[in-house]
Design a protein around this motif. Structure first.
Motif, PDB file in Angstrom:
ATOM      1  N   GLU A 109       0.640  -1.489   0.048  1.00  0.00           N
ATOM      2  CA  GLU A 109      -0.298  -0.260   0.235  1.00  0.00           C
ATOM      3  C   GLU A 109       0.955   1.329  -0.003  1.00  0.00           C
ATOM      4  O   GLU A 109       0.717   2.188  -0.611  1.00  0.00           O
ATOM      5  N   LEU A 110       1.869   1.520   0.933  1.00  0.00           N
ATOM      6  CA  LEU A 110       2.445   2.200   0.721  1.00  0.00           C
ATOM      7  C   LEU A 110       3.733   2.300  -0.261  1.00  0.00           C
ATOM      8  O   LEU A 110       3.711   3.810  -0.739  1.00  0.00           O
ATOM      9  N   GLU A 111       3.862   1.473  -0.552  1.00  0.00           N
ATOM     10  CA  GLU A 111       5.162   1.297  -2.510  1.00  0.00           C
ATOM     11  C   GLU A 111       3.784   2.094  -2.992  1.00  0.00           C
ATOM     12  O   GLU A 111       4.485   2.732  -4.137  1.00  0.00           O
ATOM     13  N   SER A 112       2.562   2.010  -3.474  1.00  0.00           N
ATOM     14  CA  SER A 112       1.511   1.846  -4.447  1.00  0.00           C
ATOM     15  C   SER A 112       1.201   3.962  -4.416  1.00  0.00           C
ATOM     16  O   SER A 112       1.239   4.348  -4.997  1.00  0.00           O
ATOM     17  N   VAL A 113       1.391   4.213  -2.758  1.00  0.00           N
ATOM     18  CA  VAL A 113       1.168   5.654  -1.949  1.00  0.00           C
ATOM     19  C   VAL A 113       2.085   6.456  -2.865  1.00  0.00           C
ATOM     20  O   VAL A 113       2.659   7.493  -3.703  1.00  0.00           O
ATOM     21  N   ALA A 114       3.283   5.960  -3.144  1.00  0.00           N
ATOM     22  CA  ALA A 114       4.752   6.528  -3.049  1.00  0.00           C
ATOM     23  C   ALA A 114       5.313   6.821  -4.556  1.00  0.00           C
ATOM     24  O   ALA A 114       5.545   7.838  -5.503  1.00  0.00           O
ATOM     25  N   LYS A 115       4.238   5.275  -5.663  1.00  0.00           N
ATOM     26  CA  LYS A 115       4.461   5.219  -6.813  1.00  0.00           C
ATOM     27  C   LYS A 115       3.515   6.790  -7.601  1.00  0.00           C
ATOM     28  O   LYS A 115       3.757   7.518  -7.832  1.00  0.00           O
ATOM     29  N   GLN A 116       2.378   6.893  -6.824  1.00  0.00           N
ATOM     30  CA  GLN A 116       1.422   7.873  -7.197  1.00  0.00           C
ATOM     31  C   GLN A 116       2.013   8.718  -6.671  1.00  0.00           C
ATOM     32  O   GLN A 116       1.947  10.420  -7.876  1.00  0.00           O
ATOM     33  N   VAL A 117       2.477   9.570  -5.445  1.00  0.00           N
ATOM     34  CA  VAL A 117       4.019  10.796  -5.461  1.00  0.00           C
ATOM     35  C   VAL A 117       4.038  11.498  -6.311  1.00  0.00           C
ATOM     36  O   VAL A 117       4.392  12.348  -7.061  1.00  0.00           O
ATOM     37  N   GLU A 118       5.044  10.339  -7.115  1.00  0.00           N
ATOM     38  CA  GLU A 118       5.982  10.527  -8.399  1.00  0.00           C
ATOM     39  C   GLU A 118       5.607  11.285  -9.672  1.00  0.00           C
ATOM     40  O   GLU A 118       6.279  11.732 -10.311  1.00  0.00           O
ATOM     41  N   GLN A 119       4.559   9.924  -9.898  1.00  0.00           N
ATOM     42  CA  GLN A 119       3.918  10.462 -10.730  1.00  0.00           C
ATOM     43  C   GLN A 119       3.513  11.437 -10.882  1.00  0.00           C
ATOM     44  O   GLN A 119       3.390  12.575 -12.093  1.00  0.00           O
ATOM     45  N   ARG A 120       2.598  12.462  -9.849  1.00  0.00           N
ATOM     46  CA  ARG A 120       2.211  13.552  -9.617  1.00  0.00           C
ATOM     47  C   ARG A 120       3.696  14.706  -9.676  1.00  0.00           C
ATOM     48  O   ARG A 120       3.218  15.749 -10.207  1.00  0.00           O
ATOM     49  N   LEU A 121       4.730  14.325  -9.051  1.00  0.00           N
ATOM     50  CA  LEU A 121       5.875  15.468  -8.860  1.00  0.00           C
ATOM     51  C   LEU A 121       6.338  15.526 -10.700  1.00  0.00           C
ATOM     52  O   LEU A 121       6.159  15.795 -10.801  1.00  0.00           O
ATOM     53  N   ALA A 122       6.052  14.074 -10.932  1.00  0.00           N
ATOM     54  CA  ALA A 122       6.745  14.331 -12.447  1.00  0.00           C
ATOM     55  C   ALA A 122       6.018  14.539 -13.412  1.00  0.00           C
ATOM     56  O   ALA A 122       6.133  16.226 -13.789  1.00  0.00           O
ATOM     57  N   GLY A 123       4.502  15.137 -13.114  1.00  0.00           N
ATOM     58  CA  GLY A 123       3.750  15.603 -14.023  1.00  0.00           C
ATOM     59  C   GLY A 123       3.819  17.136 -13.493  1.00  0.00           C
ATOM     60  O   GLY A 123       3.500  17.845 -14.414  1.00  0.00           O
ATOM     61  N   VAL A 124       3.768  17.413 -12.319  1.00  0.00           N
ATOM     62  CA  VAL A 124       4.238  18.886 -11.658  1.00  0.00           C
ATOM     63  C   VAL A 124       5.678  19.499 -12.192  1.00  0.00           C
ATOM     64  O   VAL A 124       5.547  20.562 -13.041  1.00  0.00           O
ATOM     65  N   ARG A 125       6.565  18.573 -12.658  1.00  0.00           N
ATOM     66  CA  ARG A 125       7.633  19.121 -13.620  1.00  0.00           C
ATOM     67  C   ARG A 125       7.542  19.563 -14.693  1.00  0.00           C
ATOM     68  O   ARG A 125       8.149  20.231 -15.914  1.00  0.00           O
ATOM     69  N   ARG A 126       6.588  18.833 -15.698  1.00  0.00           N
ATOM     70  CA  ARG A 126       6.582  19.056 -16.848  1.00  0.00           C
ATOM     71  C   ARG A 126       5.632  20.063 -16.973  1.00  0.00           C
ATOM     72  O   ARG A 126       6.335  20.400 -17.974  1.00  0.00           O
ATOM     73  N   CYS A 127       5.024  20.307 -16.481  1.00  0.00           N
ATOM     74  CA  CYS A 127       4.214  21.732 -16.526  1.00  0.00           C
ATOM     75  C   CYS A 127       4.788  23.003 -16.389  1.00  0.00           C
ATOM     76  O   CYS A 127       4.437  23.769 -17.010  1.00  0.00           O
ATOM     77  N   ILE A 128       6.148  22.714 -15.354  1.00  0.00           N
ATOM     78  CA  ILE A 128       6.794  23.564 -15.257  1.00  0.00           C
ATOM     79  C   ILE A 128       7.759  23.573 -16.126  1.00  0.00           C
ATOM     80  O   ILE A 128       8.207  25.028 -16.685  1.00  0.00           O
ATOM     81  N   ALA A 129       8.116  22.588 -16.760  1.00  0.00           N
ATOM     82  CA  ALA A 129       9.052  23.163 -17.707  1.00  0.00           C
ATOM     83  C   ALA A 129       8.224  23.264 -19.446  1.00  0.00           C
ATOM     84  O   ALA A 129       8.783  24.354 -19.760  1.00  0.00           O
ATOM     85  N   ALA A 130       7.328  23.023 -19.578  1.00  0.00           N
ATOM     86  CA  ALA A 130       5.517  23.401 -20.208  1.00  0.00           C
ATOM     87  C   ALA A 130       6.016  25.158 -20.259  1.00  0.00           C
ATOM     88  O   ALA A 130       5.904  25.756 -20.851  1.00  0.00           O
ATOM     89  N   LEU A 131       5.901  25.993 -19.634  1.00  0.00           N
ATOM     90  CA  LEU A 131       5.054  26.526 -19.110  1.00  0.00           C
ATOM     91  C   LEU A 131       6.320  27.958 -18.795  1.00  0.00           C
ATOM     92  O   LEU A 131       6.993  29.190 -20.166  1.00  0.00           O
ATOM     93  N   ARG A 132       8.216  27.512 -18.832  1.00  0.00           N
ATOM     94  CA  ARG A 132       9.262  28.202 -19.030  1.00  0.00           C
ATOM     95  C   ARG A 132       9.189  28.171 -20.600  1.00  0.00           C
ATOM     96  O   ARG A 132       9.714  28.674 -21.213  1.00  0.00           O
TER      97      ARG A 132
END
Length: 144
Positions: free
Chosen positions: A103-126
């Motif tokens: 369960e905790l591994e699944s939550v950690a993967k979701q957080v990593e996916q969300r962080l990757a999405g935020v980074r992609r958004c920031i890169a697109a905005l830049r």
């Protein structure tokens, strides 16, 4: 040279042993044992022997108590150590731990996916608006 030292040691020991013995009653010091006087000196000898054995008994009691205390502490500590190393989870506990871990591994993967999405958004905005601060106080977009 060694024989001279050994002679001196022997002479000192003989001198020490030949002096009056402080443990005997005054009536027995520097006297030769006379069987006829045995009944007269017996109470003094008996009292001295009783005191000596009493002292010896106290010393032995203290030493045996210390030995028993040390032995018990060592054995108890050893049993505690053995019990701690023998602790193991039951099958139900292992299954519960495994489920929680997954369960905790699944939550950690979701957080990593969300962080990757935020980074992609920031890169697109830049890349879309170069040199613009986009409301971040004039310092550009934050770097992650």
């Amino acid at each position: 040279r060694a024989s001279a030292e050994s002679r001196q040691r022997v002479a000192a020991e003989m001198k020490r042993r030949s002096c009056c013995s402080g443990g005997l009653p005054i009536q027995l010091r520097d006297r030769v044992f006379e069987p006829a006087e045995a009944a007269q000196t017996m109470p003094f000898v008996e009292a001295k022997l009783r005191r000596a054995f009493s002292k010896l008994a106290r010393i032995l009691a203290n030493q045996s108590f210390a030995f028993a205390d040390t032995s018990m502490a060592y054995l108890c500590q050893r049993r505690v150590d053995e019990a701690m190393t023998a602790i193991d989870f039951s099958m139900d506990q292992q299954r519960a731990l495994q489920a929680r871990h997954e369960e905790l591994e699944s939550v950690a993967k979701q957080v990593e996916q969300r962080l990757a999405g935020v980074r992609r958004c920031i890169a697109a905005l830049r890349s879309a608006i170069p040199g613009s601060s986009l409301g971040f106080g004039g310092g550009g977009l934050p770097r992650f």
